[in-house]
Design an enzyme around this catalytic site. Structure first.
Site, PDB file in Angstrom:
ATOM      1  CG  ASP A  63      18.954 -55.354  24.874  1.00  0.00           C
ATOM      2  OD1 ASP A  63      19.362 -54.715  25.872  1.00  0.00           O
ATOM      3  OD2 ASP A  63      18.713 -54.823  23.777  1.00  0.00           O
ATOM      4  CG  ASN A  90      32.318 -54.505  30.580  1.00  0.00           C
ATOM      5  OD1 ASN A  90      32.993 -53.482  30.702  1.00  0.00           O
ATOM      6  ND2 ASN A  90      32.234 -55.186  29.442  1.00  0.00           N
ATOM      7  CE1 TYR A 157      29.446 -44.489  27.746  1.00  0.00           C
ATOM      8  CE2 TYR A 157      30.845 -42.711  28.541  1.00  0.00           C
ATOM      9  CZ  TYR A 157      30.662 -44.049  28.254  1.00  0.00           C
ATOM     10  OH  TYR A 157      31.684 -44.940  28.485  1.00  0.00           O
ATOM     11  CE  LYS A 161      29.464 -46.294  30.853  1.00  0.00           C
ATOM     12  NZ  LYS A 161      29.413 -47.758  31.077  1.00  0.00           N
TER      13      LYS A 161
END
Ligand code: NAP
Length: 256
Positions: A63, A90, A157, A161
């Site tokens: 993980d 990634n 999210y 990012k």
């Protein structure tokens, strides 16, 4: 083509989608690749496929939120191949979606841990190995979401990012004097299991909506994103650092 001959590369999120395609491309370009994700079976199949094509890869499952995985990936690169030149951090996930007032703190943390803290952990252990090598390339997958585009329900999210872009800029300045480049890759909508277009309840109208957001009126294949990762990772991008490279089919600029 042999654009990565003799290079040693870590690719996380390699069990599917963009990471899977990139691991195959990097190996096809001559790199020895350490592939990682949680699903061991998918990684084993990838290692076999790379070997069938004449390449070399080794799988390390775990993980990305676990600091020990970051260490193990670099240890494997050093022990199996003698160094590290490239790391494509990634792995990521959309995480729980919904309006901010309804978002549990635990969901926020899970998304930030998976997408942003994992990037920090990767870099923390990869940098000393790159320094030993006298240079290298650090690459992180960000997104148009959180950078050029806001989307309702995607606060965690988008924040994770966008955070990668801040991390990349600081890494680029910290490491530039040592010949290490740090860049972010920002895919547009890409046809992978993570895409909302592949959700079990997504009908053709969801695909049509997402395709239409892009100037090119389609989604990317994982292989198209992989080719951009190869460019940024390779010496072809030798003067590119600290950048946020959109590979997004024009989703950031399209208004039609
Ligand atoms: P994907 O096919 O679902 O791949 C995600 C990869 O990340 C899988 O290999 C998954 O492997 C791994 N992963 C997820 N959580 C992990 C964890 N906690 N620990 C270790 N590995 C983990 O989706 P993808 O589209 O290729 O996503 C790759 C990256 O591109 C992500 O960072 C995503 O946010 C970003 N991105 C995707 C799009 C898009 O439209 N698809 C657009 C912009 C950015 P396991 O499940 O086996 O662990």
């Amino acid at each position: 083509m042999n654009r990565l001959t003799g290079k040693i590369a870590i690719v996380t999120g390699a069990s599917s989608g963009i990471g899977h395609a990139t691991a195959r491309l990097f190996a096809g370009e001559g790199a020895n690749v350490i592939v990682s994700a949680r699903r061991q079976d998918e990684l084993d199949a990838l290692v076999e496929a790379i070997a069938r094509d004449g390449g070399t890869a080794v799988a390390v499952s775990g993980d990305v939120c676990d600091e020990r995985l970051a260490q193990r990936l670099v240890d494997t690169a050093l022990e199996r191949f003698g160094g590290l030149d490239i790391a494509f951090n990634n792995a990521g996930a959309t995480g729980a979606m919904g309006p901010v007032p309804d978002m549990a703190l635990s969901d926020w943390h899970e998304t930030l841990d998976t997408n942003l803290t994992s990037a920090f952990l990767g870099a923390k252990y990869q940098i000393p190995a790159l320094l030993q090598r006298g240079g290298g390339s650090l690459l992180f997958t960000s997104s148009f979401v959180g950078h050029t585009v806001g989307m309702p329900g995607m606060a965690a999210y988008g924040a994770s990012k966008a955070g990668i872009l801040g991390l990349v800029k600081c890494l680029a300045t910290e490491l530039g004097p040592n010949g290490i480049r740090a860049n972010a890759l920002l895919p547009g909508g890409t046809d992978t299991p993570a895409s909302i277009t592949n959700a079990p309840d997504a009908g053709p109208e969801v695909l049509a909506f997402v395709e239409n957001l892009h100037a090119l009126k389609r989604m990317a294949t994982p292989e198209e994103i992989a080719r951009a990762a190869l460019y940024l990772a390779s010496d072809d991008a030798s003067f590119i650092t600290g950048t946020a490279m959109l590979v997004d089919g024009g989703v950031s600029i399209s208004r039609t």
